[in-house]
Every structure is written in structure tokens, then in C-alpha cells.
Scaffold this motif. Sequence first.
Motif, short mmCIF file in Angstrom:
data_model
loop_
_atom_site.label_atom_id
_atom_site.label_comp_id
_atom_site.label_asym_id
_atom_site.label_seq_id
_atom_site.Cartn_x
_atom_site.Cartn_y
_atom_site.Cartn_z
N ASN A 1 0.85 -1.13 -0.12
CA ASN A 1 0.12 -0.03 -0.04
C ASN A 1 0.81 1.14 -0.01
OD1 ASN A 1 -2.07 -1.43 0.19
ND2 ASN A 1 -2.57 -1.48 2.15
N ILE A 2 0.65 2.28 -0.98
CA ILE A 2 1.24 3.51 -0.96
C ILE A 2 0.58 4.52 -0.64
CG2 ILE A 2 2.61 5.03 -2.62
CD1 ILE A 2 3.16 2.74 -4.24
N LYS A 3 1.11 5.20 0.16
CA LYS A 3 0.03 6.46 0.72
C LYS A 3 0.30 7.78 -0.19
CE LYS A 3 -1.28 4.62 4.71
NZ LYS A 3 -2.80 4.24 4.98
N THR A 4 -0.81 8.53 -0.17
CA THR A 4 -0.99 9.80 -0.85
C THR A 4 -1.40 10.95 -0.06
OG1 THR A 4 -1.23 11.06 -2.94
CG2 THR A 4 -2.90 9.43 -2.16
N PRO A 5 -1.02 12.05 -0.10
CA PRO A 5 -1.81 13.07 0.70
C PRO A 5 -3.37 13.33 0.31
CG PRO A 5 0.27 13.79 -0.11
CD PRO A 5 0.20 12.54 -0.60
N LEU A 6 -3.99 13.47 1.26
CA LEU A 6 -5.55 13.69 0.94
C LEU A 6 -5.80 15.13 1.11
CD1 LEU A 6 -8.45 12.42 0.73
CD2 LEU A 6 -8.66 12.84 3.33
N GLN A 45 -16.36 16.37 3.10
CA GLN A 45 -15.90 14.99 2.53
C GLN A 45 -15.36 14.20 3.60
OE1 GLN A 45 -12.19 17.42 1.03
NE2 GLN A 45 -11.07 15.57 1.46
N LEU A 46 -15.47 12.88 3.19
CA LEU A 46 -14.92 11.68 4.15
C LEU A 46 -14.00 10.83 3.05
CD1 LEU A 46 -17.99 10.65 6.16
CD2 LEU A 46 -15.77 11.77 7.02
N PRO A 47 -12.90 10.57 3.78
CA PRO A 47 -12.29 11.05 4.99
C PRO A 47 -11.96 12.57 4.85
CG PRO A 47 -10.92 9.23 3.86
CD PRO A 47 -11.87 9.57 2.82
N ASN A 48 -11.93 12.96 5.98
CA ASN A 48 -11.47 14.43 6.17
C ASN A 48 -10.04 14.53 6.30
OD1 ASN A 48 -11.23 16.97 7.49
ND2 ASN A 48 -13.16 17.05 8.41
N PRO A 49 -9.31 15.59 5.49
CA PRO A 49 -7.69 15.52 5.69
C PRO A 49 -7.46 16.24 6.92
CG PRO A 49 -8.89 17.22 4.36
CD PRO A 49 -10.10 16.39 4.46
N LYS A 50 -8.13 16.81 7.62
CA LYS A 50 -7.82 17.40 8.84
C LYS A 50 -7.55 16.28 10.13
CE LYS A 50 -10.12 21.86 8.35
NZ LYS A 50 -10.88 23.05 9.03
#
Length: 266
Positions: A183-188, A233-238
Motif C-alpha cells: 500500500n502506497i500513501k498519498t496526501p489527501l 468530505q470523508l475522509p476528512n484531511p484534517k
Amino acid sequence: MSLGKFIVSRTFLINLSIAIVLVVVIVFGILKGLNRYTHHGEAYPVPNLTGLTIEEATTSAALNHVKIEIIDSVYNKKYEPGTVVDQQPIANSMVKENRLIFITINSIEPEKVVLPKLTDISFRQAQVLVENCGLLLGTISYQPSEYNDLVLDVKLDSVSIQAGENVIKGSTIELVVGRSKGNIKTPLPNLTGFTLDEATVILNDARLNQGVLIYDNSMKTKQDSLNAQVWKQLPNPKFVPSVDLGSSVDIWLTVDTAKINEAYEK
């Protein structure tokens, strides 16, 4: 002064007065005529013709003292075939009587484009080709592959399609991309305040997918849904700053500015 000179002098003054009055009357008449001819100070609001058929647009234009002229046609799946998708000047502009309103109508037959070769190239290259040929980038999915970030498959309505096939312009293309690691993460990204079209582009650039769309009860017309902005939005970037590549983001939309302003403040 002799009687003769007095008479001549008085006659001259009378004639001069008459000449001045005539000039004033003529000038006033000309200005009045110009005002009537040009409808000086008189303007009419341009009606909103978007979404109307040609017949409906013609009737609406006549009732509002303007005329229409078709200058172009495009294909937009958001509108019914044969209806107005754009107009210039825009609705509610003030114009003179009989002003031409230039309209663009939705084609009855959708325009088609040839699908370029999108496999065996990087995702970014494929993204550019998709946009350049008038297609839309939809779902991005990932599957294990020794070739990281390489496009492995192209789908339309979940069915694989090949380069060279004719596709309706504006169709949404799905890409299957290879991933050599876990799994590679990316900023939301934060989508607050963006329209749906803008949010979709941002999600695509982040290698994320649009999830569930939820419109609130502020939507009254089709134009409202086009102008709506993201307020939640969901997920919430905060709370969730990054997610896995290919994750879906659920979006809530509104035209209620109070909701949008409140979302900015949170």
C-alpha cells in the motif's frame, strides 16, 4: 432713429428670433428621434436559455425583446440533445432591444473520438492523452505488477477496450495501474469550496477516486447542481492526512454559502 431704420431693425430681430426658435425645434426633434430610434436608456435583461430547446429559447428571447443565433454545437451528456448548453451574453446581462444572443446547442448525435494507446505507458502520460482527446478520467484501480505506475488495462463501463476503438467524446475511462509495492500513501487533498468538476480533477491528480456524491436540499434546479461546491468530505484531511492510492473520497455538495463558509472555519 428714422421710421425706416426702426422697421428694418425690428424685422431683423423678428427674423433672428424665428431662426433661433426653428434651430432649437429642429435640434430637439433630432435628439428626440435619436432617443426613440436607439431606445436611449432602455435595456432588457437577457433570459437564461440554458437547458431550453431551440423553440423554447426562441419564445423566451422574443418575450424578452432579444433574438437568438446558433453559433456552435457540442456534445454534453449533462444536457438533453438539442438543448442550449451555453449563451453569450450570459443570463441577466442588460442589452438593447433586438440584441443577438449567441447560443451553443447540444448535439443530437454524440461526437466520437479514437481511443489512443494508453497501456504500457505511465499513468501521467495516459492521463494527459485521455484529457487531450476529450475523454474523462474516472476510476483508478491498482493491481500487483512488477512494473510500477504502468497502465495495465483500460476500461469503459467496466469492460476492457482497446486502442483504436471509437468512443463517445466525454466518456469516462477507467485505468488499471500496476503497483510493485504494498500500500502506497498519498496526501489527501482538501476539496472544500471546489465544484464537482474541480474536485474530480484534484482527486485524479492525487490518484484517488470519487466516492459517494451527496447533494443537500439547497438544490432546486439543474444549474444549482452544476454550481454546487464541496462543503464536506470523508475522509476528512484534517483527521486523515494521507490515504492509500486508489482510495475513494465521499463528497457532500451545496449551494448554501453559509455551509461552505462554516466548513472553511472549522
